[in-house]
Design an enzyme around this catalytic site. Structure first.
Site, short mmCIF file in Angstrom:
data_model
loop_
_atom_site.label_atom_id
_atom_site.label_comp_id
_atom_site.label_asym_id
_atom_site.label_seq_id
_atom_site.Cartn_x
_atom_site.Cartn_y
_atom_site.Cartn_z
CE LYS A 118 -4.25 -1.76 2.13
NZ LYS A 118 -3.92 -3.18 2.10
CD GLU A 289 -7.00 -2.00 -0.23
OE1 GLU A 289 -5.91 -2.39 0.19
OE2 GLU A 289 -8.08 -2.39 0.24
CG ASN A 291 -8.35 -5.14 -3.41
OD1 ASN A 291 -7.55 -5.42 -2.55
ND2 ASN A 291 -9.43 -4.41 -3.17
NE ARG A 293 -7.95 -9.64 -3.14
CZ ARG A 293 -9.11 -9.14 -2.75
NH1 ARG A 293 -10.19 -9.42 -3.44
NH2 ARG A 293 -9.20 -8.36 -1.69
#
Length: 685
Positions: A118, A289, A291, A293
């Site tokens: 992060k 952030e 992700n 995925r």
């Protein structure tokens, strides 16, 4: 042409079932992996092959990348899909998959590494001119430096694990006095969950909304977004409800959000599916952030845009070019998702465990989709995330989707384990949720424990009456009680213990002499009296001898003082449980054996504020006090770990520790007494 011949799905639960379904549609064979506790689970049954990879703890099974790769090679797989959680954002695992000659179904290891930190992600976002939240993202990770930086950031602030996700390693800190404890706890949790204890500090926004943008990129430089999702309703920093699109995002804000998301994705050469998350408050949004995925809530985007994101992942990983461009992406429906968890809203949403005895839900209904991770007979263990299923509804408008959600939740039934189903019903019915007035503090602001989860006394009285009459019917000579009349009065008293929705109740019906259908009813739960007074009760059950149809409604009539006469429908389950419909809700009442009453008595005993019991099943992570120690109010005493989260048991008041019953490493069950305390001696004048 199918993208792959066979893939291994390196995960468990509902996401494996979801990916297997997409693979089946494409003609791809699937391989599941399982720990000892998941041997007979739904995700194993959903795949073509399955292989054991270790004992229940995730560190010894689902996080064993070397074992998983070995299984994939032995099974003759072409690729590995990591799902979400576990190894899905582990760059080293992605590299190992590729080094083994397998295809990694996800973004490049380099992109995972860049966005997985992060701290580094914030720096990249700033270089890409994407707004970021003020805070500390430095390399000096000493507690002393973080304490100093906390003063610079200001309070309240958020402590976050750099490698974290899903609410792990996160703490909100209101004042400097609690920062050290929050840092130590977040670091411990982050290290256990991700193997990385690096932390960052961010300015805490008081009423933010959580918005995220779904992106897809192929290996030829094509990159598109699939609009935004609203994911603001959260507990313990984990999402409970999501929807697409957001009810507050208009064209101008959507353009700014999606272009910022694409700018960040381009900055790291992103491929496959990913999500860029933002927080939004007072007209401003900030990068949170990325992700790298598939997201749990990808379902609402699929339903809103009509694009199968898992299919896109598979085809992109196989080298296909995106078969649509940005102009072809159109949102024509509104979709909602609510997550059904094995957890107890009455105890701070702490996870619960048990065997799913029964789970029923509407099937094949228009605008309804249920992605389940367990089936009847499956066990919810303390080792993994407690999500049971995702309920997704869609419609032409948000109100259409919401009304469908209310209908599905009203008819949903789960037996055998405590769930958040009543909480979801409360949420779907809340007027502020209906208006879209939500933030990440929605639950904190509006929910109060005990607001909705107890069954109404009327349903319990009616259920007790039906149960008693059933016993009379079975005892009647020739079993012809109902042939004499379709209405019956009860002829004897009853006292019974019932369980419904994870709560135990005691019901007594005492016949009032000479009062006809008049009774005195008492309904109690956990030492609290829900009703104590007169009640008029009689029951109707249609006789098949007098009716042409066998499926005739049955009803019980109830008359309470100063209330109108009401009729409640009732019926029976296969396990001899009885259901009663009250105010549009079905309450399934299971007759309990005496141990249920024992549990009630124990629950009453544990209300003693000096007896501190474990709120959930799990492992004692640390014991912070010894017998004889003097402690302050709210001082941490014991830390429990279960289902990838920590819970700290704190002193309810100033006093002295009388006894400590467990040590670090011990396994405990719900209700096990951890610590006994005593208050300071009263002053003697």
């Amino acid at each position: 042409m199918r993208p792959f011949a066979k893939i291994l799905i390196a995960n468990r639960g509902e996401i494996v079932v979801r990916i297997a379904r997409a693979c089946e549609a494409l003609g791809i064979a699937t391989v599941a992996v399982y720990s000892d506790s998941d041997r007979d689970s739904l995700h194993v049954r959903a795949c073509d092959e399955a292989y054991r990879i270790g004992p229940p703890p995730a560190a010894e099974s689902y996080l064993r990348g070397d074992v998983i790769i070995d299984v994939a090679r032995k099974a003759g797989c072409d690729a590995i899909h990591p799902g979400f959680g576990f190894l899905s954002e582990n760059a080293d695992f992605a590299r190992a998959v590729e080094a083994a000659g397998l295809t990694w179904i996800g973004p490049s290891p380099e992109a995972i590494a860049l966005m997985g930190s992060k701290i580094e992600a914030k720096r990249i976002a700033e270089r890409a001119n994407v707004p970021t939240v003020p805070g500390y993202f430095g390399e000096d990770q000493s507690i002393e430096r973080l304490l100093i930086e906390g003063d610079s950031v200001g309070y309240p602030l958020m402590v976050k694990a750099s490698a974290g996700g899903g609410g792990k390693g996160m703490r909100v800190v209101e004042a400097p006095a609690t920062l050290r404890e929050a840092l130590e706890g977040a670091r411990r949790e982050a290290t256990a969950a991700f193997g990385d204890g690096a932390l960052m500090l961010e300015k805490y926004l008081s009423e933010p909304r959580h918005l995220e943008v779904q992106v897809l990129g192929d290996h030829r430089g094509n990159l598109v977004h699939l609009g935004e999702r609203e994911c603001s309703v959260q507990r313990r920093h984990q999402k409970v409800a999501e929807e697409a699109p957001s009810p507050v995002v208009g064209p101008e804000l959507r353009q700014s959000l999606t272009q910022a998301a694409l700018a960040l994705a381009r900055a790291v050469g992103y491929t496959n599916a990913g999500t860029v998350e933002f927080i939004y408050q007072d007209g401003e949004f900030y990068f949170l952030e990325m992700n790298t995925r598939l997201q749990v809530e990808h379902t609402v985007t699929e339903e809103a845009y009509g694009i199968d994101i898992v299919e896109a992942q598979l085809r992109i990983a196989a080298g296909e070019e995106l078969w649509f461009d940005q102009e072809m992406v159109e949102q024509d429906r509104h979709a909602l998702e609510m997550r059904l968890y094995a957890e107890d809203p009455e105890k701070g949403f702490l996870p619960s465990t048990g065997v799913i005895r029964e789970i029923t839900a509407p099937h094949d209904a228009e605008g309804v989709r249920i992605d389940a991770g367990v089936g009847e007979g499956d066990t919810i263990t303390p080792y993994y995330d407690p999500m049971i299923a995702k309920i997704i509804t869609s419609g032409e408008t948000r109100m259409d989707a919401l009304q469908r959600m209310r209908e599905v939740l009203g008819g949903l039934r789960v037996e055998g384990v405590r769930t958040n189903l009543d909480f979801l019903r409360w949420l779907a019915a809340h007027p502020q949720f209906e208006l879209g007035n939500i933030s990440t503090r929605f639950i904190e602001r509006y929910y109060r424990e005990g607001a909705f989860t107890l069954a109404p006394a009327q349903a319990l009285m009616a259920g007790a009456a039906v149960r008693l009459l059933s016993e009379e019917y079975e005892a009647a000579a020739g079993g012809n009680l109902w042939r004499t009349t379709t209405w019956r009065h009860l002829n004897r008293n009853i006292g019974a213990a019932f369980e419904t929705d994870g709560h135990a109740y005691v019901v007594s019906l005492t016949r009032t002499p000479g009062a006809g259908t008049e009774w005195h009813a008492t309904v109690a739960q956990g030492g609290n009296t829900l009703y104590d007074g007169p009640a008029g009760i009689f029951i109707r059950r249609a006789s098949r001898a007098n009716h042409a149809f066998e499926d005739v409604r049955q009803s019980v009539q109830l008359q309470l003082p100063d209330e109108p006469l009401v009729s409640l429908e009732y019926g029976w389950g296969d396990d001899d449980s009885v259901f009663v419909v009250w105010d549009g809700r079905e309450y399934w009442l299971r007759l309990q054996s005496p141990p249920s009453t024992d549990r009630l008595e124990r629950a009453i005993h544990l209300r003693d504020e000096d007896t501190l019991a474990s709120p959930m099943p799990g492992k004692v992570l640390s014991v912070l006090v010894q017998p004889g120690a003097d402690v302050l109010e709210a001082q941490p005493l014991v830390v429990i770990e279960a289902m990838k989260m920590e819970f700290t048991v704190r002193a309810p008041h100033e006093g002295r520790v009388r006894a400590v019953h467990y040590v670090a490493g011990d396994q405990v069950a719900v209700g096990d007494v951890l610590v006994e305390m005593e208050k300071p001696d009263a002053d003697v004048s």
